[in-house]
Design a protein around this motif. Structure first.
Motif, mmCIF file in Angstrom:
data_model
loop_
_atom_site.group_PDB
_atom_site.id
_atom_site.type_symbol
_atom_site.label_atom_id
_atom_site.label_comp_id
_atom_site.label_asym_id
_atom_site.label_seq_id
_atom_site.Cartn_x
_atom_site.Cartn_y
_atom_site.Cartn_z
ATOM 1 N N ASP A 175 0.823 -1.204 0.000
ATOM 2 C CA ASP A 175 0.000 0.000 0.000
ATOM 3 C C ASP A 175 0.862 1.262 0.000
ATOM 4 O O ASP A 175 0.564 2.225 -0.699
ATOM 5 C CB ASP A 175 -0.945 0.010 1.198
ATOM 6 N N ALA A 176 1.940 1.245 0.792
ATOM 7 C CA ALA A 176 2.829 2.417 0.821
ATOM 8 C C ALA A 176 3.398 2.671 -0.569
ATOM 9 O O ALA A 176 3.439 3.806 -1.054
ATOM 10 C CB ALA A 176 3.951 2.195 1.827
ATOM 11 N N LYS A 177 3.836 1.576 -1.230
ATOM 12 C CA LYS A 177 4.388 1.719 -2.583
ATOM 13 C C LYS A 177 3.344 2.242 -3.540
ATOM 14 O O LYS A 177 3.604 3.112 -4.364
ATOM 15 C CB LYS A 177 4.861 0.354 -3.089
ATOM 16 N N GLN A 216 0.574 3.947 -2.943
ATOM 17 C CA GLN A 216 0.193 5.343 -2.719
ATOM 18 C C GLN A 216 1.295 6.283 -3.197
ATOM 19 O O GLN A 216 1.010 7.344 -3.757
ATOM 20 C CB GLN A 216 -0.111 5.605 -1.242
ATOM 21 N N ALA A 217 2.564 5.887 -2.984
ATOM 22 C CA ALA A 217 3.671 6.717 -3.453
ATOM 23 C C ALA A 217 3.644 6.792 -4.973
ATOM 24 O O ALA A 217 3.878 7.851 -5.568
ATOM 25 C CB ALA A 217 4.999 6.145 -2.974
#
Lengths: 423, 369
Positions: free
Chosen positions: B360-362, B364-365
């Motif tokens: 998810d972090a990837k 969203q980035a």
């Protein structure tokens, strides 16, 4: 005259020294004031300051590792992580003993979730291992190292043990590092891989867009507030209702209405196409981007700017303008040199309100912001409600709070907080 | 008769009247059930709550808070004041709640009803019992709907048509999270179906999926609420979009919009009940009694009269009938119908429990770039 100085200290009517009597009166006054605000003070302390403080404390708190696997933490401290070799049997035996207790309390999966924030895969490692370890007998099943490796390859990798060792302290800086796109690695703080860096970008974007929203609110609100303050009361009240009506309407309704207005098949585009200003094939993209967020939030926050401006402008006598003009000032000079400086406290109050409200917004950016118009608060909401990484959410919140306080301090230094008036 | 005596007698009479209610297991007389709201809660009310309340005379309080259930349950648990008795949750959330110790473990053999033919609940639910704390209720799928009037003469029929901007120019809507999108991207980038999660576990695989999504990134409107895609389709903002199949059903069948389903590579997922930990024995007994009733074969089949989600029990499938108001057969609208389920994709809960935060972090980035 010389009588009173000669006879010692001045006495009050009841014979006590005046100084003492005054101090007493002042103390009584203060106590009474304190008692009067006590209900509110206690309420704010209990329902506001205390919970916020407790929530923010989570950003450094890390008891779960040391509480769930205490024996392992002690044994693991003796292990040299840089040796590149797996820990010895003592660590595995301690882990087995800890896990048996943790599984009985159903705490091992919680630890897995916590460590999964640091290293992907640990959540299922602990969940799967829990099912197998449940059947172990601590007294007869030793040695445990092979048994751990049998359950899951993860127990045979140095990285897993390094992660546990790195994050075994009761206080951690890990969440704050994560919040600024860094991580706590076994060798100390390090940058996140570039593909995962997002939070700094979001902080910057939140600040810049909130400022744009504040400025557009000032530009739009100033003339409205001026008209409101200078019209006859009856007309002004009617206009005031027009300002307040959207203020009383639900936030979600207003945001959804903007969706209908701004989308490509929406009202504004339809009118532009009908007028022939825009070709049907390339309708304007005004939503699901930063434009959408700025338009919708400016509209939603506009009353917070108009109301303080209006209440300040109401107190500025219109006769000052006339006096300035009668002394030879042009319309512009009269406004800029006489009227505007007196209205600055209203602008200041409105700006602080709008800016602080907008950096905390997340519903509107979530609905109309698409991918480039979302704020840091959307990330905080994700970590609070989806990933349950409350430590990181608290760290992000703490940073946001600090940023607001710094800006407030800067504002006080530059403009002066005494120059802010709500009415 | 003295006043005390009157009091004693009346108390005894009252106790006798109340007695039987306490006798069968000391259950609470109120039940707070948390669900998703809208048409889904309505289907549960008609199929489960109303009959149960009529049988037992208890009051059922509905709370539409399932979207925030995980965070709220954790907060309630920390405050030692759990006010919910039964909570409707997605399987992924149920696993998370179970891991956090916020949901109680369920023993299907003793706590759930057997099928009418005697099959045990454990066998009847089968592989859908994905967590010790989870009681499956429906199978839903995330799939695509498209505007029949905006896609030309050959409507999209394969998942990879979503990634084909030449054949189907126009906007499409996808969910603003990595789940499902990453799998579809890999499938259309030549990865074999059973290798998808192995590939997605590697950073290279994640980059590959994002690169494939990148080919349509400028033509995507990202949604975050299940109602977004139906609205976008109805307004003609997008020509196709992913959402839950029940939402598309109501758009097509109940609201008669020019929209059709594309079932290819639909992703199955589960929704069901959990019972929070930390309930008093009376409330827990009531919650379990409700669950025993609401997840039996007939009740699960009844729910499909009101909404097009497949019942989670194998034994309920033959009992699926007609829509309660429209009178149409519901079976062809179920994601599990053989015609719709020619090519399905099974969402790997275990994988996403591990990788959700990381990917998810990837994701969203990547979105923010």
């Amino acid at each position: 005259m010389s009588d009173s100085t000669a006879t010692g200290p001045v006495l009050a009517a009841d014979g006590t020294p005046l100084k003492k009597s005054l101090a007493q009166a002042l103390r009584r006054e203060k106590t009474r004031a304190l008692l009067l605000i006590a209900p509110l003070l206690i309420f704010v302390l209990i329902s506001f300051i205390f919970p916020i403080g407790k929530m923010l404390f989570r950003s450094v708190e890390n008891d779960i590792v040391a509480d769930t696997i205490p024996l392992t933490v002690v044994e693991l401290a003796k292990w040299d992580a840089s040796s590149g070799e797996l820990p010895n049997e003592d660590v595995y035996a301690a882990m087995a003993a800890d896990m048996v207790v943790a599984i009985a309390a159903k705490a091992h999966t919680r630890l897995g979730s916590r460590l999964n924030y640091e290293q992907t895969g640990l959540s299922s490692l602990f969940r799967k291992s829990g099912r197998a370890i449940k059947k172990w007998d601590l007294a007869t099943d030793a040695p445990f190292k092979e048994k751990f490796l049998e359950i899951h390859d993860g127990w045979g990798t140095v990285e897993v043990w390094q992660t546990i060792q790195t994050h075994s302290g009761r206080k951690t800086s890990g969440y704050f590092l994560n919040a600024i796109d860094m991580q706590l690695s076994p060798d100390g703080p390090a940058a996140q891989p570039e593909s995962k860096q997002i939070l700094i970008t979001l902080f910057k974007r939140t600040m810049i867009m909130s400022m744009i929203i504040t400025i557009s609110c000032i530009l739009l609100a100033y003339p409205v507030a001026w008209i409101l303050a200078n019209l006859p009361a009856r007309k002004a009240n009617l206009l005031m209702i027009l300002v307040l009506l959207p203020f009383w309407t639900s936030l979600l309704v207003r945001t959804s209405a903007w969706k209908v207005m701004l989308q490509q098949q929406g009202v504004i585009n339809d009118i532009l196409v009908w007028l022939g200003l825009v070709a049907d094939a390339d309708r304007l993209v005004m939503i699901n981007n930063q434009t959408g967020t700025i338009i919708a939030m400016t509209h939603i926050l506009l009353p917070f700017m108009i109301l303080p401006m209006y209440s300040v402008m109401q107190t500025i006598p219109i006769t000052y303008l006339r006096a300035a003009k009668s002394l030879g000032a042009t319309n512009w000079t009269a406004f800029w040199r006489v009227y505007f400086p007196q209205s600055v406290p209203g602008i200041g109050a409105g700006s602080i309100l709008v800016f602080i409200l907008s950096i905390g917004y997340y519903i509107t950016p979530e609905i109309v912001g698409g991918t480039k118009g979302v704020f840091i608060s959307n990330r905080i909401a994700y970590h609070i409600s989806s990933s349950l990484n409350w430590g990181l959410a608290a760290a992000l919140g703490a940073i946001l709070l600090a940023l607001v306080l710094i800006l407030y301090w800067a504002y006080d230094k530059i403009v002066g907080i005494d120059n802010v008036k709500l009415g | 008769m003295s006043f005390t005596k009157t009091l004693l007698v009346s108390t005894a009479v009252a106790a006798m009247a109340v007695g039987p209610a306490f006798a069968d297991g000391h259950m609470a007389n109120e039940l707070t059930i948390v669900s998703w709201g809208g048409a889904y809660s309505k289907s549960q009310k008609l199929a489960y709550h109303d009959p149960y309340a009529a049988n037992t005379g208890i009051t059922i309080i509905n709370d539409d808070s399932s979207a925030e259930a995980v965070a709220k349950l954790r907060a309630m648990n920390e405050a030692n004041n759990v006010t919910w008795d039964v909570v409707d949750a997605e399987a992924a959330d149920a696993i998370r709640l179970c891991d956090e110790g916020l949901a109680m473990e369920i023993d299907p053999d003793t706590m759930l009803a057997a099928a009418p033919d005697g099959t045990s609940a454990r066998d009847d639910f089968g592989a859908l019992l994905v967590s010790e704390c989870f009681i499956p209720q429906i199978v839903y799928s995330t799939t695509f709907g498209y505007r029949t009037d905006l896609v030309g003469d050959t409507p999209p029929s394969k998942i990879c048509d979503v990634f084909d901007l030449e054949a189907y120019p126009g906007k499409r809507s996808l969910e603003k999270r990595p789940i499902n999108n990453m799998e579809w991207a890999l499938l259309c980038d030549g990865v074999a179906k059973d290798a998808v999660y192995d590939v997605l576990a590697t950073p290279e695989g994640q980059d590959q999926a994002l690169a494939k999504l990148g080919t349509i990134k400028d033509s995507v409107i990202w949604w975050s609420a299940g109602a977004d895609t139906p609205q976008l389709l109805a307004d003609g903002e997008v020509i196709m979009g992913s959402t839950y199949n029940g939402r598309l059903f109501s758009l097509i069948v109940e609201q008669n919009q020019p929209v059709a389903m594309m079932w290819d590579a639909q992703v199955f997922s589960l929704d069901g009940w959990i019972i929070p930990t930390g309930l008093s024995p009376e409330r827990q007994a009531r919650a379990l009694d409700y669950i025993m009733f609401a997840t039996d074969t007939q009740r699960l089949a009844d729910q499909s009269k009101y909404i097009s989600y497949g019942p989670a029990r194998a034994s309920s499938a033959p009992l699926v009938g007609k829509h309660a108001e429209l009178g149409i057969d519901m079976a062809p609208h179920m994601p599990t119908d053989p015609n719709n389920a020619k090519n399905t994709f099974l969402y790997n809960l275990e994988f996403w429990a591990d990788y959700r935060d990381d990917i998810d972090a990837k994701f969203q980035a990547w979105l923010a770039k």
